[in-house]
Write a protein that holds these residues in place. Structure first.
Motif, PDB file in Angstrom:
ATOM      1  N   ALA A  41       0.808  -1.220   0.000  1.00  0.00           N
ATOM      2  CA  ALA A  41       0.000   0.000   0.000  1.00  0.00           C
ATOM      3  C   ALA A  41       0.845   1.275   0.000  1.00  0.00           C
ATOM      4  CB  ALA A  41      -0.961   0.002   1.184  1.00  0.00           C
ATOM      5  N   THR A  42       1.902   1.306   0.797  1.00  0.00           N
ATOM      6  CA  THR A  42       2.734   2.509   0.889  1.00  0.00           C
ATOM      7  C   THR A  42       4.190   2.116   1.107  1.00  0.00           C
ATOM      8  OG1 THR A  42       2.649   2.761   3.306  1.00  0.00           O
ATOM      9  CG2 THR A  42       0.824   3.742   2.049  1.00  0.00           C
ATOM     10  N   HIS A  43       5.069   3.084   0.967  1.00  0.00           N
ATOM     11  CA  HIS A  43       6.491   2.828   1.233  1.00  0.00           C
ATOM     12  C   HIS A  43       6.741   2.551   2.715  1.00  0.00           C
ATOM     13  CE1 HIS A  43       6.285   7.102   2.266  1.00  0.00           C
ATOM     14  NE2 HIS A  43       7.349   6.890   2.995  1.00  0.00           N
ATOM     15  N   HIS A  44       5.800   2.942   3.576  1.00  0.00           N
ATOM     16  CA  HIS A  44       5.957   2.678   5.013  1.00  0.00           C
ATOM     17  C   HIS A  44       5.964   1.184   5.301  1.00  0.00           C
ATOM     18  CE1 HIS A  44       5.488   6.892   5.881  1.00  0.00           C
ATOM     19  NE2 HIS A  44       4.362   6.914   5.185  1.00  0.00           N
ATOM     20  N   VAL A  45       5.234   0.420   4.494  1.00  0.00           N
ATOM     21  CA  VAL A  45       5.206  -1.036   4.662  1.00  0.00           C
ATOM     22  C   VAL A  45       6.606  -1.597   4.472  1.00  0.00           C
ATOM     23  CG1 VAL A  45       4.264  -3.202   3.768  1.00  0.00           C
ATOM     24  CG2 VAL A  45       2.791  -1.188   3.961  1.00  0.00           C
ATOM     25  N   LYS A  46       7.303  -1.109   3.452  1.00  0.00           N
ATOM     26  CA  LYS A  46       8.667  -1.582   3.192  1.00  0.00           C
ATOM     27  C   LYS A  46       9.587  -1.235   4.361  1.00  0.00           C
ATOM     28  CE  LYS A  46      12.450  -1.577  -0.058  1.00  0.00           C
ATOM     29  NZ  LYS A  46      12.942  -1.207  -1.375  1.00  0.00           N
ATOM     30  N   ASP A  47       9.488  -0.016   4.850  1.00  0.00           N
ATOM     31  CA  ASP A  47      10.323   0.405   5.979  1.00  0.00           C
ATOM     32  C   ASP A  47      10.076  -0.467   7.203  1.00  0.00           C
ATOM     33  OD1 ASP A  47      11.190   2.436   4.299  1.00  0.00           O
ATOM     34  OD2 ASP A  47       9.944   3.976   5.243  1.00  0.00           O
ATOM     35  N   LEU A  48       8.808  -0.702   7.502  1.00  0.00           N
ATOM     36  CA  LEU A  48       8.439  -1.499   8.669  1.00  0.00           C
ATOM     37  C   LEU A  48       8.943  -2.930   8.555  1.00  0.00           C
ATOM     38  CD1 LEU A  48       6.810  -1.602  11.324  1.00  0.00           C
ATOM     39  CD2 LEU A  48       4.815  -2.164   9.937  1.00  0.00           C
ATOM     40  N   LEU A  49       8.700  -3.544   7.411  1.00  0.00           N
ATOM     41  CA  LEU A  49       9.109  -4.932   7.215  1.00  0.00           C
ATOM     42  C   LEU A  49      10.625  -5.065   7.154  1.00  0.00           C
ATOM     43  CD1 LEU A  49       7.828  -7.685   7.007  1.00  0.00           C
ATOM     44  CD2 LEU A  49       7.701  -7.388   4.548  1.00  0.00           C
ATOM     45  N   ALA A  50      11.283  -4.125   6.507  1.00  0.00           N
ATOM     46  CA  ALA A  50      12.747  -4.162   6.429  1.00  0.00           C
ATOM     47  C   ALA A  50      13.360  -4.059   7.822  1.00  0.00           C
ATOM     48  CB  ALA A  50      13.265  -3.047   5.526  1.00  0.00           C
ATOM     49  N   GLN A  51      12.825  -3.201   8.666  1.00  0.00           N
ATOM     50  CA  GLN A  51      13.340  -3.065  10.028  1.00  0.00           C
ATOM     51  C   GLN A  51      13.104  -4.336  10.836  1.00  0.00           C
ATOM     52  OE1 GLN A  51      15.185  -0.743  11.731  1.00  0.00           O
ATOM     53  NE2 GLN A  51      15.513   0.064   9.678  1.00  0.00           N
ATOM     54  N   ALA A  52      11.944  -4.942  10.674  1.00  0.00           N
ATOM     55  CA  ALA A  52      11.648  -6.186  11.401  1.00  0.00           C
ATOM     56  C   ALA A  52      12.603  -7.303  10.981  1.00  0.00           C
ATOM     57  CB  ALA A  52      10.198  -6.601  11.154  1.00  0.00           C
ATOM     58  N   LEU A  53      12.850  -7.418   9.680  1.00  0.00           N
ATOM     59  CA  LEU A  53      13.764  -8.456   9.198  1.00  0.00           C
ATOM     60  C   LEU A  53      15.209  -8.154   9.589  1.00  0.00           C
ATOM     61  CD1 LEU A  53      12.107  -9.081   5.732  1.00  0.00           C
ATOM     62  CD2 LEU A  53      12.133 -10.636   7.701  1.00  0.00           C
ATOM     63  N   TYR A  54      15.579  -6.891   9.578  1.00  0.00           N
ATOM     64  CA  TYR A  54      16.919  -6.477  10.019  1.00  0.00           C
ATOM     65  C   TYR A  54      17.113  -6.844  11.489  1.00  0.00           C
ATOM     66  CZ  TYR A  54      20.810  -3.282  11.032  1.00  0.00           C
ATOM     67  OH  TYR A  54      22.012  -2.747  11.427  1.00  0.00           O
ATOM     68  N   HIS A  55      16.102  -6.574  12.292  1.00  0.00           N
ATOM     69  CA  HIS A  55      16.157  -6.907  13.716  1.00  0.00           C
ATOM     70  C   HIS A  55      16.261  -8.432  13.901  1.00  0.00           C
ATOM     71  CE1 HIS A  55      15.447  -6.614  17.992  1.00  0.00           C
ATOM     72  NE2 HIS A  55      14.444  -7.464  17.878  1.00  0.00           N
ATOM     73  N   ALA A  56      15.464  -9.181  13.136  1.00  0.00           N
ATOM     74  CA  ALA A  56      15.508 -10.650  13.236  1.00  0.00           C
ATOM     75  C   ALA A  56      16.879 -11.179  12.851  1.00  0.00           C
ATOM     76  CB  ALA A  56      14.434 -11.257  12.334  1.00  0.00           C
ATOM     77  N   ASP A  57      17.481 -10.602  11.829  1.00  0.00           N
ATOM     78  CA  ASP A  57      18.806 -11.028  11.395  1.00  0.00           C
ATOM     79  C   ASP A  57      19.830 -10.802  12.503  1.00  0.00           C
ATOM     80  OD1 ASP A  57      20.616 -12.070   9.417  1.00  0.00           O
ATOM     81  OD2 ASP A  57      21.374 -10.027   9.170  1.00  0.00           O
ATOM     82  N   HIS A  58      19.722  -9.677  13.193  1.00  0.00           N
ATOM     83  CA  HIS A  58      20.669  -9.395  14.279  1.00  0.00           C
ATOM     84  C   HIS A  58      20.423 -10.279  15.492  1.00  0.00           C
ATOM     85  CE1 HIS A  58      21.849  -6.083  11.760  1.00  0.00           C
ATOM     86  NE2 HIS A  58      22.913  -5.976  12.524  1.00  0.00           N
ATOM     87  N   LEU A  59      19.172 -10.609  15.756  1.00  0.00           N
ATOM     88  CA  LEU A  59      18.894 -11.551  16.845  1.00  0.00           C
ATOM     89  C   LEU A  59      19.514 -12.897  16.527  1.00  0.00           C
ATOM     90  CD1 LEU A  59      15.142 -10.847  17.643  1.00  0.00           C
ATOM     91  CD2 LEU A  59      17.112 -10.304  19.078  1.00  0.00           C
ATOM     92  N   ASP A  60      19.399 -13.324  15.278  1.00  0.00           N
ATOM     93  CA  ASP A  60      19.968 -14.601  14.839  1.00  0.00           C
ATOM     94  C   ASP A  60      21.500 -14.574  14.955  1.00  0.00           C
ATOM     95  OD1 ASP A  60      19.772 -17.240  13.708  1.00  0.00           O
ATOM     96  OD2 ASP A  60      20.454 -16.378  11.809  1.00  0.00           O
ATOM     97  N   GLN A  61      22.119 -13.478  14.533  1.00  0.00           N
ATOM     98  CA  GLN A  61      23.575 -13.351  14.619  1.00  0.00           C
ATOM     99  C   GLN A  61      24.032 -13.370  16.071  1.00  0.00           C
ATOM    100  OE1 GLN A  61      24.984  -9.917  12.522  1.00  0.00           O
ATOM    101  NE2 GLN A  61      24.181 -10.615  10.564  1.00  0.00           N
ATOM    102  N   ASP A  62      23.312 -12.668  16.946  1.00  0.00           N
ATOM    103  CA  ASP A  62      23.670 -12.644  18.365  1.00  0.00           C
ATOM    104  C   ASP A  62      23.589 -14.035  18.973  1.00  0.00           C
ATOM    105  OD1 ASP A  62      24.101  -9.927  18.157  1.00  0.00           O
ATOM    106  OD2 ASP A  62      22.223  -9.370  19.164  1.00  0.00           O
ATOM    107  N   ALA A  63      22.561 -14.797  18.568  1.00  0.00           N
ATOM    108  CA  ALA A  63      22.393 -16.153  19.089  1.00  0.00           C
ATOM    109  C   ALA A  63      23.531 -17.057  18.622  1.00  0.00           C
ATOM    110  CB  ALA A  63      21.054 -16.730  18.645  1.00  0.00           C
ATOM    111  N   ARG A  64      24.000 -16.860  17.396  1.00  0.00           N
ATOM    112  CA  ARG A  64      25.080 -17.700  16.863  1.00  0.00           C
ATOM    113  C   ARG A  64      26.403 -17.428  17.562  1.00  0.00           C
ATOM    114  NH1 ARG A  64      23.418 -16.954  10.750  1.00  0.00           N
ATOM    115  NH2 ARG A  64      23.906 -14.883  11.415  1.00  0.00           N
ATOM    116  N   ILE A  65      26.628 -16.169  17.985  1.00  0.00           N
ATOM    117  CA  ILE A  65      27.912 -15.853  18.627  1.00  0.00           C
ATOM    118  C   ILE A  65      27.816 -15.929  20.156  1.00  0.00           C
ATOM    119  CG2 ILE A  65      28.778 -14.470  16.730  1.00  0.00           C
ATOM    120  CD1 ILE A  65      28.057 -11.964  18.323  1.00  0.00           C
TER     121      ILE A  65
END
Length: 112
Positions: A86-110
């Motif tokens: 619907a809007t570019h805000h959707v991309k920003d929101l989803l990108a931030q959520a996935l970025y956060h998930a990626d960092h949680l995963d990296q933190d768990a691995r180390i």
């Protein structure tokens, strides 16, 4: 204590409700896959079903909910409906959520 801070500002009740509803709509892996695919460009239900590894019926139900929440929109062309974010805000929101998930995963691995 917080109210004494010069820039302290709480969201109003309507903002809180709408934000919570948005997060509720994103609390499903299929919806995240569908939205991510739509951020790459407009798509049909059949294509989204393939990309999200779900049935077309399931994807249609998810799209209906996402549309009601204002996260996606549809465009009819003959008998087909093509969906997009619907809007570019959707991309920003989803990108931030996935970025956060990626960092949680990296933190768990180390072991952090």
């Amino acid at each position: 204590m917080h109210r004494e801070l010069p820039d302290f500002d709480m969201p109003n009740d309507e903002q809180v409700h709408l934000a919570a509803e948005t997060f509720r709509m994103l609390a499903d892996p299929t919806r995240i896959r569908v939205l991510w695919a739509l951020l790459q460009g407009e798509s049909s239900v059949a294509c989204l079903a393939e990309l999200a590894q779900a049935t077309p019926t399931s994807v249609s139900q998810h799209l209906a909910k996402l549309r009601l929440a204002g996260l996606v929109q549809g465009r009819r062309e003959g008998t087909f409906v093509y969906y997009s974010a619907a809007t570019h805000h959707v991309k920003d929101l989803l990108a931030q959520a996935l970025y956060h998930a990626d960092h949680l995963d990296q933190d768990a691995r180390i072991g952090a």
